[in-house]
Design a protein around this motif. Structure first.
Motif, PDB file in Angstrom:
ATOM      1  N   ALA A 585       5.468 -18.976  27.752  1.00  0.00           N
ATOM      2  CA  ALA A 585       4.467 -19.653  28.594  1.00  0.00           C
ATOM      3  C   ALA A 585       3.196 -19.922  27.801  1.00  0.00           C
ATOM      4  O   ALA A 585       2.631 -21.022  27.835  1.00  0.00           O
ATOM      5  N   ILE A 586       2.728 -18.915  27.069  1.00  0.00           N
ATOM      6  CA  ILE A 586       1.494 -19.062  26.295  1.00  0.00           C
ATOM      7  C   ILE A 586       1.671 -20.105  25.198  1.00  0.00           C
ATOM      8  O   ILE A 586       0.756 -20.892  24.903  1.00  0.00           O
ATOM      9  N   LEU A 587       2.857 -20.147  24.575  1.00  0.00           N
ATOM     10  CA  LEU A 587       3.120 -21.140  23.528  1.00  0.00           C
ATOM     11  C   LEU A 587       3.113 -22.553  24.100  1.00  0.00           C
ATOM     12  O   LEU A 587       2.606 -23.493  23.469  1.00  0.00           O
ATOM     13  N   HIS A 588       3.650 -22.718  25.293  1.00  0.00           N
ATOM     14  CA  HIS A 588       3.617 -24.037  25.923  1.00  0.00           C
ATOM     15  C   HIS A 588       2.175 -24.455  26.222  1.00  0.00           C
ATOM     16  O   HIS A 588       1.823 -25.643  26.091  1.00  0.00           O
ATOM     17  N   VAL A 589       1.331 -23.512  26.627  1.00  0.00           N
ATOM     18  CA  VAL A 589      -0.074 -23.849  26.858  1.00  0.00           C
ATOM     19  C   VAL A 589      -0.707 -24.342  25.559  1.00  0.00           C
ATOM     20  O   VAL A 589      -1.430 -25.352  25.533  1.00  0.00           O
ATOM     21  N   GLY A 590      -0.436 -23.631  24.450  1.00  0.00           N
ATOM     22  CA  GLY A 590      -0.981 -24.047  23.168  1.00  0.00           C
ATOM     23  C   GLY A 590      -0.533 -25.435  22.767  1.00  0.00           C
ATOM     24  O   GLY A 590      -1.333 -26.259  22.292  1.00  0.00           O
ATOM     25  N   LEU A 591       0.748 -25.727  22.953  1.00  0.00           N
ATOM     26  CA  LEU A 591       1.248 -27.065  22.644  1.00  0.00           C
ATOM     27  C   LEU A 591       0.628 -28.110  23.571  1.00  0.00           C
ATOM     28  O   LEU A 591       0.350 -29.240  23.155  1.00  0.00           O
ATOM     29  N   GLY A 592       0.410 -27.731  24.822  1.00  0.00           N
ATOM     30  CA  GLY A 592      -0.252 -28.639  25.750  1.00  0.00           C
ATOM     31  C   GLY A 592      -1.659 -28.981  25.282  1.00  0.00           C
ATOM     32  O   GLY A 592      -2.097 -30.137  25.377  1.00  0.00           O
ATOM     33  N   GLU A 593      -2.376 -27.969  24.760  1.00  0.00           N
ATOM     34  CA  GLU A 593      -3.721 -28.230  24.239  1.00  0.00           C
ATOM     35  C   GLU A 593      -3.668 -29.183  23.049  1.00  0.00           C
ATOM     36  O   GLU A 593      -4.501 -30.093  22.931  1.00  0.00           O
ATOM     37  N   LEU A 594      -2.702 -28.985  22.154  1.00  0.00           N
ATOM     38  CA  LEU A 594      -2.571 -29.869  20.989  1.00  0.00           C
ATOM     39  C   LEU A 594      -2.261 -31.304  21.424  1.00  0.00           C
ATOM     40  O   LEU A 594      -2.802 -32.269  20.862  1.00  0.00           O
ATOM     41  N   GLU A 595      -1.356 -31.445  22.408  1.00  0.00           N
ATOM     42  CA  GLU A 595      -1.019 -32.785  22.889  1.00  0.00           C
ATOM     43  C   GLU A 595      -2.231 -33.448  23.526  1.00  0.00           C
ATOM     44  O   GLU A 595      -2.460 -34.649  23.364  1.00  0.00           O
ATOM     45  N   CYS A 596      -3.022 -32.679  24.248  1.00  0.00           N
ATOM     46  CA  CYS A 596      -4.242 -33.233  24.846  1.00  0.00           C
ATOM     47  C   CYS A 596      -5.206 -33.652  23.749  1.00  0.00           C
ATOM     48  O   CYS A 596      -5.804 -34.737  23.811  1.00  0.00           O
ATOM     49  N   ASP A 597      -5.369 -32.808  22.725  1.00  0.00           N
ATOM     50  CA  ASP A 597      -6.228 -33.160  21.597  1.00  0.00           C
ATOM     51  C   ASP A 597      -5.803 -34.489  20.984  1.00  0.00           C
ATOM     52  O   ASP A 597      -6.632 -35.312  20.597  1.00  0.00           O
ATOM     53  N   ALA A 598      -4.483 -34.683  20.875  1.00  0.00           N
ATOM     54  CA  ALA A 598      -3.943 -35.880  20.228  1.00  0.00           C
ATOM     55  C   ALA A 598      -3.942 -37.093  21.149  1.00  0.00           C
ATOM     56  O   ALA A 598      -3.552 -38.184  20.724  1.00  0.00           O
ATOM     57  N   ASP A 600      -2.175 -37.459  24.066  1.00  0.00           N
ATOM     58  CA  ASP A 600      -0.953 -37.675  24.859  1.00  0.00           C
ATOM     59  C   ASP A 600      -1.008 -36.761  26.092  1.00  0.00           C
ATOM     60  O   ASP A 600      -0.445 -35.663  26.097  1.00  0.00           O
ATOM     61  N   VAL A 601      -1.682 -37.232  27.140  1.00  0.00           N
ATOM     62  CA  VAL A 601      -1.882 -36.382  28.310  1.00  0.00           C
ATOM     63  C   VAL A 601      -0.572 -36.162  29.074  1.00  0.00           C
ATOM     64  O   VAL A 601      -0.414 -35.136  29.748  1.00  0.00           O
ATOM     65  N   ASP A 602       0.362 -37.115  28.983  1.00  0.00           N
ATOM     66  CA  ASP A 602       1.646 -36.923  29.661  1.00  0.00           C
ATOM     67  C   ASP A 602       2.423 -35.777  29.028  1.00  0.00           C
ATOM     68  O   ASP A 602       2.986 -34.923  29.730  1.00  0.00           O
ATOM     69  N   ALA A 603       2.468 -35.735  27.700  1.00  0.00           N
ATOM     70  CA  ALA A 603       3.144 -34.637  27.012  1.00  0.00           C
ATOM     71  C   ALA A 603       2.428 -33.320  27.273  1.00  0.00           C
ATOM     72  O   ALA A 603       3.065 -32.272  27.451  1.00  0.00           O
ATOM     73  N   ALA A 604       1.096 -33.369  27.299  1.00  0.00           N
ATOM     74  CA  ALA A 604       0.333 -32.153  27.603  1.00  0.00           C
ATOM     75  C   ALA A 604       0.698 -31.625  28.975  1.00  0.00           C
ATOM     76  O   ALA A 604       0.900 -30.412  29.168  1.00  0.00           O
ATOM     77  N   THR A 605       0.802 -32.525  29.940  1.00  0.00           N
ATOM     78  CA  THR A 605       1.142 -32.118  31.310  1.00  0.00           C
ATOM     79  C   THR A 605       2.523 -31.488  31.358  1.00  0.00           C
ATOM     80  O   THR A 605       2.739 -30.480  32.056  1.00  0.00           O
ATOM     81  N   ARG A 606       3.475 -32.044  30.618  1.00  0.00           N
ATOM     82  CA  ARG A 606       4.828 -31.468  30.614  1.00  0.00           C
ATOM     83  C   ARG A 606       4.816 -30.035  30.072  1.00  0.00           C
ATOM     84  O   ARG A 606       5.485 -29.150  30.623  1.00  0.00           O
TER      85      ARG A 606
END
Length: 917
Positions: A585-598, A600-606
Motif C-alpha cells: 500500500a505504501i509503495l503504491h502511494v509513493g508511485l502515485g506521488e511520482l505519477e502526480c509529479d510527472a 499523469d493524474v490518471d495513473a496517480a489515481t490508479r
C-alpha cells in the motif's frame, strides 16, 4: 500468524432438555429473515440466548448457514471482536475472505477498510447467511460500535444479523425501523405467558403445581424466566409448595437474591463451595475448575450441575466447556464478594496461572489484573509484547497499561519504553521522554528479586532501543544534532547481530543527513540501514524504506531511478501477498506521488486506489498522511482546489512526527493550494504562523516554506504591485540556490530555477524569464519528472513554456541546449493536456493568449454547472454529488465569480455562450 481464538465462543449453545416450545417467537425470528437486523433486547434472565439457540438449531437443520459469536468483555476492542466475527462467518461460508483474520489482526486504519472485503465476500456467497451476536451489551468500545454500524449499513441482501443484548445498541434503529429493515423482540414478548409458565413448571420441571399456584407465580414473576427457573429449583422436594408460593414476593432484584439464597441453602456444602469458587471465570472446564477449587472432580461436578438444572449452559458439542447463566453468575459473584472477599484475589491468581499454562495470555493478564496482582500482570505483559507487536494489538496493550499502577509500569523498563512508543505513535510527544527516563533508571537499578523481569530479547536490546526512540523524538522536534547523537549512541550499544536496533540507528543517521540537505550522504547511510533490516528478516520495514530512498532520489533530481526502486520493491511485495500488504500500500502511494509529479493524474489515481484497497488489509499508520497529501495534490491538479484543501487538512490530522524529517510541511503544501485559489489572506496567515521571511538564511528543513513564500510574494505583487518584494524574493532564491548546489540537490535547483523565471516574468522582464526557464529545462537531468511543478504555476508558466518551445526552432544555431529546452517544454505542455495546450500560441513570441474565465472551472465545478442546468434544487444537487449543501454553495460561488455572473440562470446562459453546456 493469527492469535488463537477460543473455539467455544463460536458454538451455537445446545438447547436445554425439555425446552418449552415458543412457536410465536420463532415465527417472529423467521420474519427477520427478510430484514437487515433482528434485535432481541431485554434485561438479564429473559431467555434471549435460549430463544436464539433454539432458532439457530432449527435453522441449521434446514441446511442454512448460521454463524454464532458468544461475546464477552474481552471482545471489547476491534481486533478481538472482528476476529471472532470473521472466524464465525468463515466457519459458515467456506472460502470466505481468507485474509480477513490477518487483516484484522494488523489493526486496520478504519472499519471501512477492514470490513469491505469481508462484506464483498459475503455478498458473493451463493446462499443466505445468518450471523448471531450474543450478549452484544458487553461491547462499549466506540471503534467497535462504529464498525458494527458500517457493517450493518452495507450488509448484502443475502446476509442477516441477529443481536441479543440487555440494552438497545448504539445503532440507527429508528431509520431501519421506518424502512422495515428491523425486527424486534422485547422483554414483553419474551415473558412467559400462563400456558408457557404451566408447561415449564409442570411439564419440564415436573413440579405438578396446582393451576392457582402456577398462576400466582406467573403473576408475581411477571413471566420473568430466570425467576421462574430459580423458583422451580427452590420448590423441588418441598412438602408444601403452595406455602412457598404464598410466601414468594418482591421486586426483581430481591426475587433473585431470595431465590439464589434458597438455591444455595439447599445445596450440599461441596456444591455450594464449587459454585462460589468457580464464579470468577467466564467459561468453565473441568481442569480449570480443579485449579480453582483445589479438587479433582471438576468435570463430574459440572455434569451433575447440568443434570440438576443449576443454570449451567454448555458451550460445545462435547460438553467440555460451560458457563453459568449470566444472571446466576452475577449473583454468585456478589455472594462471593460479600461472604468471602478475601478469597477473590486468590481465585483470580489461580485462573491466571492456569490460562498462562494453556498459552492464553490475554485471559492470564485479565485475571492477574482482576486479582490486583499487578507485578504478575506486568510480567505477563512483558512476555506478550512481541506477539502484540507482531499482531499490531497496541490498543489492547495500551488498555492494560492504563490499568496498572503507574509505579508498576515505571518499575518495568520494557513496559515503560513500550508505553512511551505508544504515546509517540498517538502523537503525544510531551509524555514520551519521561517514560524513557523511567526505563533507564529501572535498568540502572536492576530488577527487584521478588518481581523479576521477563527474560526476552526486548529486554536485552532495550538500551539501544531507547536511543533509537530518542533519535525519533529529536527528529520530531527538528533537532538534527540530537538525532545524530542518539542514533550514534544506539549503534554503540547494539551488538553485531542486533540487526533491528542497528537498522533503526543507521536509518536515523540517514534521516538526519536528509534533514541537513545532504541527500547523497543520506542515501548511502539509509541504504546501509535497509541492509540491516534485510539481515533481520524484517521484510515489511525493508520494503517500506523504499519510500525514503525514493524521496532522496527525487531530491537529487533522479525521479526515474526513484520509479525503478518503487517498481522493484512492489514486485517483491506482490510476490509475498497478504503478509506485506501494508508495504505494498505504501509503495503504491509513493508511485502515485511520482505519477502526480510527472503530470499523469490518471495513473496517480490508479496507484492511490490500489493503496486504498491494500490498506483494507493492513494500516499505513505513519504513512497515512502521504495518501491524503497525494489525493490532495491530484485534486488540485484536476482543478478542485476546495477538495484539495480539505484533503490536506485531513493529512495534517493524520501526520505523526518522528518517523520522517518534515522536509515538505503539509501546511506549506496547503498554502500553495490557497495561493493558486487566490486566497492570499489565508496564505499570509500561514506565513506569519510559520515565521518565514525573505531575510532567513538557507535551511533545508525550511526550504519548502521559503519556496512557498516566494510564490506568495509573486501572487501578492500581481494583486498589488510591489517591486521591492520581488527583489527580496530573488535574493532569497539565490541563497537557496547556492545552498542546494553545494549538496547536489538537483530537484531543489529545478524548482528554484523555475521560480526565478516566474519572479522575473512578474517583474515584467519576459526575456530574462524565458532565459532562466530555458536554462533550467536544459540543465535538469529529468525535468519531465517534475512536470506538475511547472503546470501548477498556471497560465504565466504555460505562456513561458510556449515561448521556450517556439524559440527552440530558431535558437539551436546560437546554443545547442535551446533544442533540449524546447523539447522538454513541449513534453511538459503535453502532460498538461489539451486545455493547457489551448492557452499557448496565438500571441507570438513573447506574448500569450488571455485565458478565458470559463477555462478556470475545475472538473467538479463543471459537474455542478451541468446540474445547475436542470430542474434540481440546491439540496437535490448536493445529494446527487454526495456533498454538503454548504460545499455546494461554495462551488456555486466560485462558478459565479469565474463566469462573472450573479445568478444561476445567468451562469447557465454564459456557459452556453462559451460552449460549456
Amino acid at each position: 500468524m493469527a492469535r488463537p481464538l477460543i473455539g467455544t465462543k463460536l458454538y451455537v449453545p445446545r438447547p436445554r432438555h425439555g425446552l418449552v416450545a415458543r412457536p410465536r417467537l420463532l415465527d417472529v425470528l423467521r420474519a427477520g429473515e427478510q430484514a437487515r437486523l433482528t434485535l432481541v433486547s431485554a434485561p438479564a434472565g429473559f431467555g434471549k440466548t435460549t430463544l436464539l439457540a433454539d432458532w439457530a438449531q432449527r435453522t441449521a437443520t434446514t441446511g442454512r448457514a448460521v454463524a454464532w459469536v458468544s461475546l464477552d468483555p474481552s471482545d471489547n476492542e476491534p481486533a478481538s471482536f472482528w476476529s471472532y466475527v470473521a472466524a464465525a462467518l468463515q466457519r459458515t461460508v467456506p472460502g470466505l475472505d481468507p485474509d480477513a483474520l490477518e487483516r484484522i489482526e494488523s489493526g486496520s486504519v478504519s472499519p471501512e477498510g477492514m470490513l469491505t472485503p469481508l462484506l464483498n465476500g459475503l455478498g458473493a456467497a451463493p446462499d443466505e447467511v445468518w450471523l448471531v451476536l450474543d450478549d452484544y451489551h458487553v461491547v462499549v468500545d466506540p471503534d467497535v460500535r462504529r464498525g458494527v454500524t458500517f457493517f450493518l449499513e452495507h450488509l448484502p441482501a443475502n446476509v442477516h444479523v441477529l443481536v441479543s443484548t440487555r440494552a438497545d445498541p448504539d445503532l440507527p434503529l429508528p431509520r431501519w425501523r421506518v424502512r422495515g429493515e428491523l425486527v424486534e423482540v422485547r422483554a414483553s414478548d419474551l415473558r412467559f405467558r400462563l400456558d408457557e409458565t404451566t408447561a415449564y413448571l409442570n411439564a419440564v420441571a415436573g413440579l405438578g403445581l396446582a393451576a392457582s399456584d402456577v398462576a400466582s407465580l406467573e403473576h408475581r414473576t411477571e413471566g420473568w424466566i430466570a425467576a421462574l427457573q430459580l423458583a422451580a429449583v427452590s420448590i423441588r422436594g418441598r412438602t408444601d409448595p403452595s406455602g412457598f408460593v404464598a410466601r414468594f414476593a418482591g421486586t426483581d432484584r430481591y426475587v433473585v437474591d431470595y431465590l439464589v439464597e434458597e438455591v444455595l441453602a439447599h445445596q450440599p456444602e461441596h456444591v455450594r463451595e464449587f459454585l462460589l469458587q468457580t464464579a470468577v471465570v467466564d467459561r468453565l472446564t473441568g481442569p480449570l475448575c480443579d485449579v480453582l477449587t483445589g479438587r479433582t472432580d471438576g468435570e463430574r461436578v459440572l455434569e451433575d450441575l447440568e443434570r440438576a438444572n443449576l443454570f449451567l449452559v454448555p458451550l460445545d458439542d462435547d460438553r467440555r466447556w460451560w458457563r453459568y447463566h449470566h444472571l446466576f453468575a452475577d449473583v454468585l459473584k456478589a455472594h462471593l464478594l460479600a461472604d468471602r472477599a478475601e478469597l477473590v484475589p486468590l481465585l483470580h491468581r489461580r485462573a491466571s496461572h492456569w490460562y498462562e499454562e494453556q498459552g492464553l495470555v490475554d485471559e492470564a493478564v485479565r485475571h492477574a489484573l482482576d486479582a490486583r496482582d499487578f507485578d504478575r500482570a506486568a510480567y505477563l505483559m512483558e512476555l506478550a509484547v512481541p506477539a502484540i507487536r507482531r499482531h499490531r494489538r497496541e490498543a489492547l496493550l495500551l488498555g492494560w497499561l492504563r490499568e496498572l499502577p503507574d509505579a508498576t509500569v515505571r518499575r518495568s523498563p520494557v513496559l515503560s519504553v513500550f508505553y512511551g512508543y505508544l504515546l509517540m505513535v498517538s502523537g503525544d510527544l510531551g509524555a514520551v521522554e519521561e517514560r524513557f527516563d523511567d526505563a533507564e533508571r529501572a535498568l540502572a537499578a536492576g530488577p527487584d528479586p521478588s518481581t523479576p523481569w521477563a527474560d526476552t530479547d526486548d529486554l536485552r536490546t532495550l538500551p539501544a532501543t531507547i536511543s533509537v526512540h530518542r533519535a525519533a523524538i529529536a527528529q520530531a522536534h527538528g533537532d538534527v544534532a540530537g538525532t545524530v547523537a542518539h542514533a550514534t549512541r544506539a549503534l554503540e550499544l547494539a551488538g553485531p547481530q542486533d540487526h533491528l536496533a542497528r537498522g533503526g540507528a543507521a536509518g536515523f543517521l540517514g534521516l538526519a543527513a536528509w534533514a541537513k540537505g545532504d541527500v547523497l550522504a543520506a542515501f548511502d547511510t539509509f541504504t546501509d540501514a535497509v541492509a540491516s533490516l534485510h539481515a533481520a528478516g524484517n521484510l515489511v520495514d525493508e520494503l517500506t524504506s523504499t519510500v525514503v530512498l525514493a524521496d532522496l532520489l527525487v531530491a537529487a533530481g533522479r525521479p526515474g531511478a526513484a520509479r525503478r526502486r518503487y517498481e522493484q520493491a512492489l514486485a517483491v511485495a506482490e510476490a509475498h501477498g497478504a503478509p506485506v500488504a501494508r508495504a505494498a500500500a505504501i509503495l503504491h502511494v509513493g508511485l502515485g506521488e511520482l505519477e502526480c509529479d510527472a503530470g499523469d493524474v490518471d495513473a496517480a489515481t490508479r496507484h492511490l486506489d490500489a493503496a486504498t484497497a491494500l490498506a483494507e488489509r493492513a494500516p499505513m499508520t505513519e504513512s497515512l498522511h502521504r495518501w491524503f497529501v497525494a489525493r490532495g495534490r491530484v485534486a488540485a491538479a484536476r482543478g478542485d482546489l476546495l477538495e484539495a484543501v480539505g484533503l490536506l487538512t485531513e493529512a495534517e490530522e493524520a501526520y505523526r512526527p518522528g518517523f520522517f524529517p518534515d522536509v515538505r510541511p503539509i501546511a506549506s503544501i496547503r498554502a500553495r493550494v490557497l495561493i493558486a485559489a487566490g486566497d492570499l489572506s489565508q496564505a499570509e496567515r500561514w506565513a506569519e504562523a510559520r515565521g518565514v521571511s525573505t531575510e532567513d538564511g538557507p535551511d533545508y528543513l525550511r526550504e519548502h516554506d521559503h519556496l512557498t513564500l516566494s510564490r506568495l510574494l509573486v501572487a501578492r505583487h500581481r494583486a498589488h504591485p510591489d517591486p521591492g518584494s520581488l527583489d527580496a524574493a530573488l535574493g532569497l532564491l539565490q541563497r537557496l540556490s547556492d545552498e542546494a548546489r553545494g549538496h547536489a540537490r538537483n530537484g531543489s535547483l529545478l524548482e528554484i530555477g523555475l521560480l526565478t523565471a516566474v519572479v522575473a516574468d512578474a517583474a515584467g522582464d519576459r526575456d530574462a524569464a524565458v532565459g532562466h526557464l530555458a536554462q533550467v529545462l536544459a540543465d535538469a537531468p529529468e525535468p519531465e519528472g517534475y512536470a506538475r511543478l511547472f503546470l501548477d504555476e498556471g497560465p504565466p508558466m504555460t505562456e513561458l513554456l510556449g515561448v521556450v518551445e517556439q524559440l527552440g526552432a530558431v535558437r539551436p544555431l546560437e546554443a545547442a541546449w535551446w533544442g533540449t529546452a524546447a523539447a522538454q517544454a513541449r513534453l511538459i505542455l503535453g502532460r498538461g493536456g489539451a486545455h493547457v495546450r489551448g492557452r499557448v500560441g496565438g500571441g507570438g513570441i513573447g506574448g500569450g493568449q488571455v485565458r478565458p474565465a470559463a477555462e478556470l472551472l475545475s472538473e467538479r465545478e463543471l459537474q455542478v454547472l451541468r446540474l445547475l442546468d436542470t430542474e434540481l434544487t440546491g439540496p437535490q444537487i448536493a445529494r446527487e454529488l454526495f456533498v454538503s449543501h454548504n460545499t455546494l454553495r461554495t462551488h456555486t460561488k466560485h462558478i459565479f465569480t469565474k463566469l462573472d455572473v450573479n445568478t444561476r440562470r445567468a451562469a447557465v446562459r454564459r456557459a452556453r455562450e462559451q460552449g460549456l453546456l
